[in-house]
Design a protein around this motif. Structure first.
Motif, PDB file in Angstrom:
ATOM      1  N   ASN A 158     -10.091  11.021  -2.544  1.00 62.58           N
ATOM      2  CA  ASN A 158      -9.599  10.361  -1.361  1.00 62.58           C
ATOM      3  C   ASN A 158      -8.910   8.922  -1.941  1.00 62.58           C
ATOM      4  OD1 ASN A 158     -10.277   8.086   0.791  1.00 62.58           O
ATOM      5  ND2 ASN A 158     -10.398  10.029   1.684  1.00 62.58           N
ATOM      6  N   GLN A 159      -7.745   8.774  -1.219  1.00 58.20           N
ATOM      7  CA  GLN A 159      -6.851   7.713  -1.631  1.00 58.20           C
ATOM      8  C   GLN A 159      -7.545   6.182  -1.501  1.00 58.20           C
ATOM      9  OE1 GLN A 159      -3.139   7.101   0.105  1.00 58.20           O
ATOM     10  NE2 GLN A 159      -2.449   5.095  -0.833  1.00 58.20           N
ATOM     11  N   ASP A 160      -8.470   5.998  -0.368  1.00 58.61           N
ATOM     12  CA  ASP A 160      -9.245   4.920   0.010  1.00 58.61           C
ATOM     13  C   ASP A 160     -10.463   4.606  -0.600  1.00 58.61           C
ATOM     14  OD1 ASP A 160      -7.361   4.330   2.002  1.00 58.61           O
ATOM     15  OD2 ASP A 160      -8.356   5.445   3.529  1.00 58.61           O
ATOM     16  N   ASP A 161     -11.188   5.533  -0.989  1.00 53.49           N
ATOM     17  CA  ASP A 161     -12.557   5.390  -1.682  1.00 53.49           C
ATOM     18  C   ASP A 161     -12.755   6.042  -2.995  1.00 53.49           C
ATOM     19  OD1 ASP A 161     -12.937   7.841  -0.940  1.00 53.49           O
ATOM     20  OD2 ASP A 161     -14.374   7.453   0.863  1.00 53.49           O
ATOM     21  N   CYS A 216      -2.732   2.647  -5.708  1.00 53.46           N
ATOM     22  CA  CYS A 216      -2.807   3.773  -6.688  1.00 53.46           C
ATOM     23  C   CYS A 216      -2.793   3.499  -8.035  1.00 53.46           C
ATOM     24  CB  CYS A 216      -1.691   5.006  -6.154  1.00 53.46           C
ATOM     25  SG  CYS A 216      -1.530   5.347  -4.415  1.00 53.46           S
ATOM     26  N   TYR A 269      -5.980   6.844  -6.920  1.00 56.48           N
ATOM     27  CA  TYR A 269      -6.261   6.465  -5.687  1.00 56.48           C
ATOM     28  C   TYR A 269      -6.439   4.953  -5.568  1.00 56.48           C
ATOM     29  CZ  TYR A 269     -10.996   4.943  -7.106  1.00 56.48           C
ATOM     30  OH  TYR A 269     -12.038   4.255  -7.727  1.00 56.48           O
ATOM     31  N   GLY A 270      -6.597   4.158  -4.446  1.00 63.98           N
ATOM     32  CA  GLY A 270      -6.320   2.809  -4.272  1.00 63.98           C
ATOM     33  C   GLY A 270      -5.388   2.203  -3.659  1.00 63.98           C
ATOM     34  N   ILE A 271      -5.368   1.129  -3.202  1.00 61.96           N
ATOM     35  CA  ILE A 271      -4.247   0.496  -2.340  1.00 61.96           C
ATOM     36  C   ILE A 271      -2.727   1.024  -3.006  1.00 61.96           C
ATOM     37  CG2 ILE A 271      -3.079  -1.580  -1.375  1.00 61.96           C
ATOM     38  CD1 ILE A 271      -5.743  -2.637  -0.784  1.00 61.96           C
ATOM     39  N   LYS A 330       1.107  -1.114  -0.071  1.00 57.18           N
ATOM     40  CA  LYS A 330      -0.049   0.071   0.146  1.00 57.18           C
ATOM     41  C   LYS A 330       0.922   1.269   0.193  1.00 57.18           C
ATOM     42  CE  LYS A 330      -3.719   2.530   2.630  1.00 57.18           C
ATOM     43  NZ  LYS A 330      -4.317   2.541   3.462  1.00 57.18           N
ATOM     44  N   CYS A 353      -0.599   8.566  -2.797  1.00 57.29           N
ATOM     45  CA  CYS A 353      -0.893   8.509  -4.161  1.00 57.29           C
ATOM     46  C   CYS A 353      -0.360   9.933  -4.850  1.00 57.29           C
ATOM     47  CB  CYS A 353      -2.128   7.926  -4.670  1.00 57.29           C
ATOM     48  SG  CYS A 353      -2.854   6.441  -3.944  1.00 57.29           S
TER      49      CYS A 353
END
Length: 373
Positions: free
Chosen positions: A327-330, A313, A309-311, A300, A304
């Protein structure tokens, strides 16, 4: 070809042969016996006194025989390194020298003895050695014999009849620091502690530091922190040096392990250099990670790059996100772009409010509703 009959009756358990290692009881015999107390066993009883009166010497008959011999059966092949003979030595030594002169020594793996390994050839009676050390009769043998022949006399000082009067015969097997290697005594490995080894196998009882194996011929891994390892397995006695892992500390930690360090038995890195993740830091972090740094477990990204975004990116933010940030998570936008439709909608809403004070209308007019079309 001379044949010694080793099937003659043995003389009991007092027939021992002196060797430099592990002396054992052996069978001996001789061609004839002079008197009671002069049997063949006297030559291996451990007494080296060279006087007949001591009762230490074997003695063959003196009845004019043309040959005489004494022999020993080792019961198995041994590797002979040297032989020591103590012949009878009286004040009138010429009698003993005339009898011993021209003697021969035979070693063989069978009772059919083909040729001597040593023959006394001194030409004067004064030169006869009554306590010789023989080093030319070496090799693997089961039988050893001492023989004198008087059917013909090479020198006129030789005795007319064949007589043997031997007080002791010592047969030396491989000496300390050597072992039986076929028909020779070979040197123990210098890597054996004390340079000594098992006389039969050549195996070391222990190795000097840095070596292992039955003959200590294998190097311990350079990864052993103490420089020593188990003789049988090669496993390091202590921990591995920095940068190595495994039972033998012979595997290098991944180059991507932080400071080159990893767990001794599994090779798992304690931490990774930036840009890598996984147990052995063998996987690359996503190029979309803002700092090229990611968590070792799962990869992770710590942050990013803009627009992703994402685990790891690896997913693009929605196109309407302000400055392409989300938002990086959602993936929810952190802000949205302003469109002309939104502005008109906002103006209509302001006009539809009749009682709004002028100042409030201006504030509301300046408000931009951030909602998608």
């Amino acid at each position: 070809m001379r044949t010694v009959d080793m099937t003659a009756p043995s003389f009991g358990l007092d027939n021992r042969i002196n060797t430099c290692r592990e002396p054992t009881v052996k069978d001996t015999l001789q061609s004839s016996t002079y008197a009671t107390g002069t049997e063949s066993s006297k030559a291996v009883d451990g007494c080296i006194t060279q006087r007949y009166s001591s009762g230490c010497c074997m003695h063959t008959a003196t009845d004019g025989r043309s040959s005489a011999y004494w022999a020993v059966d080792f019961n198995e092949n041994i590797v002979i390194e040297s032989i020591k003979i103590y012949y009878r030595d009286e004040p009138n030594t010429n009698q003993q020298k005339s009898r011993f002169g021209g003697y021969e020594i035979y070693i063989s793996n069978s009772t059919s003895i083909l040729s001597p390994c040593y023959e006394d050839t001194v030409s004067t009676i004064s030169a006869v050695d009554l306590a010789p050390s023989i080093t030319s009769c070496t090799g693997s043998a089961r039988y050893l014999g001492v023989y004198v022949e008087r059917s013909s006399r090479a020198y006129n000082w030789y005795s007319f009849s064949a007589v043997l009067e031997i007080c002791e015969v010592e047969v030396y097997d491989c000496a300390d620091g050597t072992f039986k290697s076929g028909t020779i005594c070979d040197s123990c490995s210098s890597n054996c502690i004390g340079s000594t080894c098992d006389i039969n196998t050549g195996e070391c009882s222990a190795c000097i530091d840095g070596f292992h194996g039955s003959t200590c011929d294998q190097l311990c891994s350079i990864g052993c922190s103490t420089g020593t390892c188990n003789q049988a397995t090669g496993q390091c006695d202590g921990a591995c040096s920095s940068g190595y892992y495994g039972a033998g500390c012979d595997s290098a930690c991944s180059d991507n392990c932080l400071n080159g360090e990893c767990e001794q038995y599994t090779g798992t890195c304690g931490a990774c250099y930036d840009g890598y993740y996984g147990d052995t830091c063998s996987l690359s972090c996503s190029v979309k990670c803002a700092t090229l740094a990611c968590s070792q477990n799962g990869g992770k990204c710590s942050a990013c790059s803009a627009g992703y975004y994402g685990i790891q990116c690896d997913t693009a933010c929605p196109s309407n996100c302000l400055a392409k940030t989300c938002n990086q998570d959602d993936g929810l936008c952190l802000g949205r772009k302003t469109t002309s439709k939104n502005v008109l909608r906002a103006s209509s809403n302001i006009a539809a409010i009749p009682r709004v004070e002028k100042g409030a209308k201006m504030a509301l007019k300046n408000y931009v509703l951030f909602s998608e079309d």
